[in-house]
Write a protein that holds these residues in place. Structure first.
Motif: not given
Length: 253
Positions: A30-33, A212, A219-220
């Motif tokens: 989970e890239p947001r974490h 990315t 990335r997101l």
């Protein structure tokens, strides 16, 4: 394995796109974490079922600084959600914030909870000063002592761009050579671009970890099959050229 590209995904749809594009390994996070953010257990399980043994798949558990118990619980919860489906081939644990702590002992505690089907992997940060993480050479030595089957070299601060253009770029080849000397395959990641792939392969990366570069929207954003395919083609060409230069047989094995 001749495949070179490992793609990090955050849901089953992205996993299917990465597979269709030819990714050799699917990684769920989970890239947001954070750089090694752990996805929710049900997401991990859904990605595992989507991969369905087509290629190896791996899981980011997060940072060791979150505590061995928390990381072990994340792994246990994900395995419970899998409900008997094929487990991940490997997990990875980051070392941000652990430079002055007893990180090797804590890492061993996490790895002791893994099943025999899942290989332990350590995550070293090229920008270790920024991440307050151990120097990657220390990560190599510890990974070898702990029986890790691979080493990830990544970046903690994604705002600084590609690991190949950062301050640590000159050290990458030495770190990778040290890992190979310890018989550890290396996944090189860290905001790599498609243009970085030939150089990443040339300095000895076993796999290149991408997100990315294969996402529409950064990335997101969302992993796209066409971008994965282009990266796979570029990396495979670089591997063949590297093999020819070294005098090896460039054909797939």
């Amino acid at each position: 394995m001749f495949g070179v590209v490992r793609v990090s995904v955050l849901d089953p749809a992205e996993a299917r796109a990465a597979l269709a594009g030819g990714a050799a390994v699917i990684d769920v996070k989970e890239p947001r974490h954070g750089p090694l953010g752990c996805a929710a257990p049900e997401t991990v399980a859904a990605v595992g079922r989507a991969v369905a043994g087509a290629v190896p798949w791996t899981v980011a558990l997060g940072e060791l600084a979150d505590g061995p118990a928390a990381l072990a619980r994340r792994f246990d919860d994900a395995m419970a959600s899998l409900a008997g489906a094929m487990p991940p081939a490997a997990v990875k644990v980051g070392l941000a914030g652990m430079n002055r702590r007893a990180w090797e002992r804590d890492l061993a505690t996490v790895f002791a909870r893994l099943g025999t089907a899942t290989a332990p992997g350590a995550g070293a940060y090229a920008d270790h000063e920024v991440a307050a993480a151990p120097d990657p050479r220390a990560g190599v030595a510890a990974a070898a002592r702990l029986g890790c089957r691979w080493l990830l070299i990544d970046t903690a601060d994604k705002s600084r761009g590609s690991v190949m253009a950062g301050e640590a770029a000159a050290s990458l080849a030495g770190w990778i050579a040290a890992a190979h000397g310890a018989r550890l395959p290396v996944v090189l990641a860290g905001s790599l671009t498609r243009d970085d792939l030939p150089a990443a392969v040339a300095i000895g990366a076993t796999l290149v970890g991408l997100r990315t570069a294969v996402c529409c929207g950064g990335r997101l954003g969302v992993v796209e099959e066409g971008l994965v395919r282009a990266a796979v083609t570029s990396a495979a060409r670089a591997r063949r050229c590297s093999a020819i230069t070294a005098g090896a047989d460039p054909r797939p094995t």
